[in-house]
Design an enzyme around this catalytic site. Structure first.
Site, PDB file in Angstrom:
ATOM      1  N   ARG A 168      35.481  35.177  39.710  1.00 36.30           N
ATOM      2  CA  ARG A 168      36.874  34.791  39.951  1.00 36.30           C
ATOM      3  C   ARG A 168      37.192  34.785  41.441  1.00 36.30           C
ATOM      4  O   ARG A 168      37.968  33.965  41.926  1.00 36.30           O
ATOM      5  CB  ARG A 168      37.807  35.744  39.211  1.00 36.30           C
ATOM      6  CG  ARG A 168      38.099  35.359  37.774  1.00 36.30           C
ATOM      7  CD  ARG A 168      36.830  35.058  36.971  1.00 36.30           C
ATOM      8  NE  ARG A 168      37.126  34.674  35.595  1.00 36.30           N
ATOM      9  CZ  ARG A 168      37.181  35.540  34.599  1.00 36.30           C
ATOM     10  NH1 ARG A 168      36.972  36.829  34.815  1.00 36.30           N
ATOM     11  NH2 ARG A 168      37.445  35.119  33.380  1.00 36.30           N
ATOM     12  N   ASP A 197      31.236  32.387  35.529  1.00 40.12           N
ATOM     13  CA  ASP A 197      32.431  32.227  34.698  1.00 40.12           C
ATOM     14  C   ASP A 197      33.013  30.849  34.993  1.00 40.12           C
ATOM     15  O   ASP A 197      32.404  30.040  35.706  1.00 40.12           O
ATOM     16  CB  ASP A 197      33.449  33.338  34.969  1.00 40.12           C
ATOM     17  CG  ASP A 197      34.182  33.767  33.704  1.00 40.12           C
ATOM     18  OD1 ASP A 197      34.906  32.921  33.137  1.00 40.12           O
ATOM     19  OD2 ASP A 197      34.042  34.924  33.282  1.00 40.12           O
ATOM     20  N   HIS A 271      33.325  30.405  28.670  1.00 38.86           N
ATOM     21  CA  HIS A 271      33.452  30.760  30.090  1.00 38.86           C
ATOM     22  C   HIS A 271      32.403  30.049  30.950  1.00 38.86           C
ATOM     23  O   HIS A 271      31.907  30.606  31.927  1.00 38.86           O
ATOM     24  CB  HIS A 271      33.342  32.274  30.273  1.00 38.86           C
ATOM     25  CG  HIS A 271      34.560  33.029  29.824  1.00 38.86           C
ATOM     26  ND1 HIS A 271      35.732  33.051  30.547  1.00 38.86           N
ATOM     27  CD2 HIS A 271      34.791  33.775  28.717  1.00 38.86           C
ATOM     28  CE1 HIS A 271      36.633  33.783  29.903  1.00 38.86           C
ATOM     29  NE2 HIS A 271      36.089  34.222  28.788  1.00 38.86           N
ATOM     30  N   ASP A 347      32.004  36.289  24.940  1.00 32.64           N
ATOM     31  CA  ASP A 347      33.412  36.575  24.657  1.00 32.64           C
ATOM     32  C   ASP A 347      34.267  35.317  24.747  1.00 32.64           C
ATOM     33  O   ASP A 347      33.918  34.366  25.442  1.00 32.64           O
ATOM     34  CB  ASP A 347      33.947  37.621  25.639  1.00 32.64           C
ATOM     35  CG  ASP A 347      33.887  37.145  27.082  1.00 32.64           C
ATOM     36  OD1 ASP A 347      32.824  36.653  27.489  1.00 32.64           O
ATOM     37  OD2 ASP A 347      34.902  37.259  27.794  1.00 32.64           O
ATOM     38  N   GLU A 348      35.389  35.351  24.060  1.00 29.45           N
ATOM     39  CA  GLU A 348      36.436  34.338  24.156  1.00 29.45           C
ATOM     40  C   GLU A 348      35.880  32.919  24.118  1.00 29.45           C
ATOM     41  O   GLU A 348      36.250  32.052  24.906  1.00 29.45           O
ATOM     42  CB  GLU A 348      37.260  34.558  25.429  1.00 29.45           C
ATOM     43  CG  GLU A 348      37.979  35.903  25.429  1.00 29.45           C
ATOM     44  CD  GLU A 348      38.706  36.199  26.727  1.00 29.45           C
ATOM     45  OE1 GLU A 348      39.639  37.023  26.702  1.00 29.45           O
ATOM     46  OE2 GLU A 348      38.349  35.609  27.770  1.00 29.45           O
ATOM     47  N   TRP A 414      34.780  45.947  24.047  1.00 28.60           N
ATOM     48  CA  TRP A 414      35.882  45.815  25.012  1.00 28.60           C
ATOM     49  C   TRP A 414      37.236  45.656  24.347  1.00 28.60           C
ATOM     50  O   TRP A 414      38.252  46.049  24.911  1.00 28.60           O
ATOM     51  CB  TRP A 414      35.613  44.647  25.967  1.00 28.60           C
ATOM     52  CG  TRP A 414      35.799  43.276  25.391  1.00 28.60           C
ATOM     53  CD1 TRP A 414      34.906  42.570  24.658  1.00 28.60           C
ATOM     54  CD2 TRP A 414      36.962  42.440  25.520  1.00 28.60           C
ATOM     55  NE1 TRP A 414      35.413  41.345  24.311  1.00 28.60           N
ATOM     56  CE2 TRP A 414      36.681  41.226  24.835  1.00 28.60           C
ATOM     57  CE3 TRP A 414      38.203  42.581  26.141  1.00 28.60           C
ATOM     58  CZ2 TRP A 414      37.592  40.173  24.746  1.00 28.60           C
ATOM     59  CZ3 TRP A 414      39.114  41.528  26.065  1.00 28.60           C
ATOM     60  CH2 TRP A 414      38.810  40.351  25.370  1.00 28.60           C
ATOM     61  N   TYR A 439      39.799  49.263  31.699  1.00 26.53           N
ATOM     62  CA  TYR A 439      39.986  48.015  32.441  1.00 26.53           C
ATOM     63  C   TYR A 439      40.672  48.285  33.769  1.00 26.53           C
ATOM     64  O   TYR A 439      41.880  48.506  33.853  1.00 26.53           O
ATOM     65  CB  TYR A 439      40.745  46.990  31.580  1.00 26.53           C
ATOM     66  CG  TYR A 439      39.793  46.065  30.860  1.00 26.53           C
ATOM     67  CD1 TYR A 439      38.665  46.583  30.223  1.00 26.53           C
ATOM     68  CD2 TYR A 439      39.987  44.693  30.827  1.00 26.53           C
ATOM     69  CE1 TYR A 439      37.765  45.765  29.576  1.00 26.53           C
ATOM     70  CE2 TYR A 439      39.087  43.852  30.182  1.00 26.53           C
ATOM     71  CZ  TYR A 439      37.972  44.395  29.552  1.00 26.53           C
ATOM     72  OH  TYR A 439      37.066  43.584  28.925  1.00 26.53           O
ATOM     73  N   ASP A 441      41.290  46.383  36.254  1.00 26.68           N
ATOM     74  CA  ASP A 441      42.157  45.359  36.832  1.00 26.68           C
ATOM     75  C   ASP A 441      43.594  45.476  36.345  1.00 26.68           C
ATOM     76  O   ASP A 441      44.484  44.788  36.851  1.00 26.68           O
ATOM     77  CB  ASP A 441      41.620  43.962  36.514  1.00 26.68           C
ATOM     78  CG  ASP A 441      41.426  43.732  35.024  1.00 26.68           C
ATOM     79  OD1 ASP A 441      40.812  44.601  34.381  1.00 26.68           O
ATOM     80  OD2 ASP A 441      41.866  42.691  34.501  1.00 26.68           O
ATOM     81  N   THR A 486      38.430  40.173  38.548  1.00 22.62           N
ATOM     82  CA  THR A 486      38.990  39.965  39.885  1.00 22.62           C
ATOM     83  C   THR A 486      39.887  38.736  40.015  1.00 22.62           C
ATOM     84  O   THR A 486      40.045  38.192  41.105  1.00 22.62           O
ATOM     85  CB  THR A 486      37.861  39.877  40.931  1.00 22.62           C
ATOM     86  OG1 THR A 486      37.021  38.755  40.631  1.00 22.62           O
ATOM     87  CG2 THR A 486      37.039  41.158  40.959  1.00 22.62           C
ATOM     88  N   GLU A 487      40.503  38.294  38.915  1.00 23.67           N
ATOM     89  CA  GLU A 487      41.431  37.168  39.020  1.00 23.67           C
ATOM     90  C   GLU A 487      42.459  37.389  40.120  1.00 23.67           C
ATOM     91  O   GLU A 487      42.791  36.483  40.879  1.00 23.67           O
ATOM     92  CB  GLU A 487      42.153  36.948  37.694  1.00 23.67           C
ATOM     93  CG  GLU A 487      41.268  36.398  36.590  1.00 23.67           C
ATOM     94  CD  GLU A 487      40.748  37.497  35.691  1.00 23.67           C
ATOM     95  OE1 GLU A 487      40.548  38.633  36.186  1.00 23.67           O
ATOM     96  OE2 GLU A 487      40.513  37.221  34.491  1.00 23.67           O
TER      97      GLU A 487
END
Length: 629
Positions: A168, A197, A271, A347-348, A414, A439, A441, A486-487
């Site tokens: 990110r 990503d 991703h 994931d996702e 997670w 988490y 972040d 780290t967005e």
């Protein structure tokens, strides 16, 4: 004469007691006992090692302490040093591979371990027992004393990790090395390196050069992540970077010297937008205009864990060329990282593009599967065979359980601890890293003080984490880790701010015995490490000093409850549009707020001095956060 003798004995007793200091070691050792007396390090002190494996630890210790002390200490083989680093001739079964024993008295320090890793961790304890000035970047004038102690120490869990997302936002190899060094000081032994990503592909793959030529760079954007504009037609991508093979090898060596294992992550099949931007043919739609995401919103999230991706970011599981691509990628990744694990994400992964793809539908028919979700299981099993052929084990986020995986796969839980419980009961090894505790972040304190993000996590909550759930066989829980996405983190300084002190809390959780957990004790050690971090020029959050503001609404009456994570803070507040200080009303019990457009202002004090941030909340915000009764 009797009075004089009594006075001498009294003074001797006072000085003996004054030599005993609070031992602010993180993580908390398994066993520690303190005695009267101090060992004083001086320019003539010799550091000795009894076996060649201990030499690098000795040299690393000298490197750490030389600047603040000004001493040019000698290293020599043998057992005659004022500080002795000894590998046990007969292994001490109690301390295992990473444990150590530590004994110091007025004559010197002896650290003993079964391995060089144990010596390294013993040295970290030694450094923490020295005065805080040892963390400084310049010569300090102080007595370099070490209290007399006896320590037996070893970790509770084998996996003690932190994940660092460099996709990110890109971080230089020097930043990464500095971050690893900080983690090693807290006895973390695993660095999970999130290398790919939607926002960037950060690792050179020589057989696929466009992955970094195209995928490592995006158009420049500023502002809150998720609110940024997509690239314009013809706009040049200039923001980013990647690590060459030589960079990777250098970082791996650096980590190995500090007993840190690097686990690389290549996030697939979702991703993968940066990879698809480089090679559009890997996707279902094969859109040549696919871009590396600059932080734009590429998905609609529905608040219940479901979502719809608007720009394709998923590899096509029905295309054999995708597996040829993956074989090339993981051939080079496997050669660069000597550890046994490769993290493959999982994931996702949005299945909407698969559901609409003729090739995916044909594959489902061939496999005799009815649900598109099961294609992820097929993909992961194909990927696991690729990794096995390279001598590696598959590790992935808990979504890899969906669609079926082999018993040998390791699961990183997670989405809370549910996935970890399920995986452990199926016989999988598990790393616990739930959002609810780990988490890094997430916001650390008051949401109106720190830059906003979608959730919060206080250091006391991280400290309360128990990685082994009730009813689960502990042998399947390898350990746990914190995750730093780290967005919203553009540089190392802010990465440190978000990591600490929560990573210190997790260091205790993963290393120290469960029975030793005590928030009051940890918070005192944590505050001592704030002073050390200041001298080391390491950033950290002080949100633990901020007031916690809660409101309730009952019968249209708004009530206010104030609290704090630390028990010895005084909380002062105003609702009359004045600035609060120690002469303002002191909070002691829940109060009912008056009607009208009031503004609450809150600040914390200790010993008459302000500590926390000033928190300012208008009535609308107080009502918005109120729980209804």
């Amino acid at each position: 004469m009797k009075k004089t003798l009594f006075l001498v004995l009294l003074l001797a007793s006072f000085f003996a007691k004054s030599q005993k200091s609070t031992l602010n070691i993180i993580p908390q050792p398994v066993e520690i006992e303190q005695f009267a007396g101090l060992f004083t390090l001086n320019k003539a002190t010799i550091i000795s090692y009894n076996k060649v494996e201990g030499r690098s630890a000795a040299e690393m210790l000298i490197q750490k302490i030389s600047t603040p002390t000004g001493f040019s200490l000698k290293v020599q083989e043998g057992k005659n040093g004022g500080i002795q680093l000894n590998i046990n001739d007969v292994p001490n079964e109690k301390i295992g591979k990473e444990g150590y024993t530590f004994e110091s008295n007025t004559k010197g320090v002896v650290i003993s371990a079964n391995t060089s890793a144990g010596l390294f961790y013993g040295i970290q304890t030694l450094i923490q027992l020295l005065p805080k000035e040892i963390e400084g970047k310049e010569l300090a004038k102080t007595a370099w004393t070490i209290p007399s102690v006896k320590v037996t120490d070893y970790p509770r869990f084998a996996w003690r990790g932190v994940m660092f997302d460099v996709s990110r936002n890109f971080f230089s190899k020097e930043d990464v090395k500095k971050y690893i060094d900080q983690l090693a000081r807290m006895k973390f032994n695993t660095f999970h390196w999130h290398l790919t990503d939607d926002e960037g592909w950060r690792i050179e793959i020589k057989s696929l050069p466009k992955l970094t030529k195209v995928g490592a760079y995006r158009v420049a954007r500023y502002g809150h992540f998720g609110d940024r504009a997509i690239p314009k037609e013809g706009e040049v991508a200039t923001e980013g970077g990647f690590y060459t093979h030589e960079d990777i090898k250098e970082v791996v060596r650096y980590a190995q010297e500090r007993n840190v294992t690097i686990v690389p992550e290549i996030d697939v099949p979702g991703h993968s937008m940066a990879a698809i931007a480089a090679y559009p043919e890997l996707s279902c739609n094969k859109n040549p205009k696919t871009f590396v995401n600059p932080g734009a919103s590429i998905a609609d999230w529905y608040g219940n864990g479901t979502f719809k991706v608007l720009y394709e970011n998923t590899l096509n599981p029905s295309d054999e060329k995708v597996y040829e691509f993956l074989d090339k990628v993981f051939t080079e990744v496997a050669e660069l990282f000597p550890n046994k694990y490769i993290h493959v994400g999982g994931d996702e992964c949005y299945k909407g593009f698969w559901a609409a793809d003729e090739g995916c539908q044909a594959l489902m028919k061939k496999l005799n599967i009815r649900h598109v979700e099961d294609l992820q299981g097929y993909f992961m099993n194909r990927l696991e065979k690729i990794l096995k052929a390279k001598g590696k084990k598959l590790l992935g986020w808990d979504e890899i359980l969906e669609g079926g995986i082999s018993p040998e796969a390791t699961v990183m839980s997670w989405r809370g601890i549910k996935g970890g419980i399920e995986a452990a009961k199926m016989g999988h090894d598990v790393v616990m890293t739930p959002t609810t505790f780990a988490y890094l972040d997430y916001n650390q304190g008051e949401n109106t003080v720190d830059p906003p993000i979608y959730a919060g996590l206080r250091v006391s909550k991280s400290y309360s984490f128990e990685p082994v759930p009730d009813g689960v066989d502990a042998k399947y829980i390898l350990g746990g880790q914190g995750n730093l996405w780290t967005e919203q983190i553009p540089n190392l300084r802010y990465a440190e701010y978000m990591t600490y002190p929560r990573a210190w809390a997790l260091a205790d959780v993963y290393w120290s015995p469960k029975v030793s957990k005590n928030w009051e004790n940890f918070s005192k050690r944590m505050e001592a490490h704030f002073d050390r971090a200041d001298l080391a020029q390491v950033n950290y959050s002080r949100a633990v000093y901020d007031a916690i503001v809660k409101t309730t609404l009952k019968n249209n009456k708004l009530s206010l409850e104030l609290g704090s994570e630390l028990s010895d803070l005084d909380i002062y507040f105003t609702i009359d549009d004045t600035m609060p200080d120690s002469f303002s009303p002191k909070y002691s019990k829940i109060i009912e707020l008056p009607e009208g457009p009031i503004t609450l202002r809150v600040i914390t004090y200790r010993n008459g001095k302000p500590l926390g941030h000033l928190i300012t909340l208008k009535r609308a915000e107080l009502e918005k956060r109120a729980t209804k009764q």
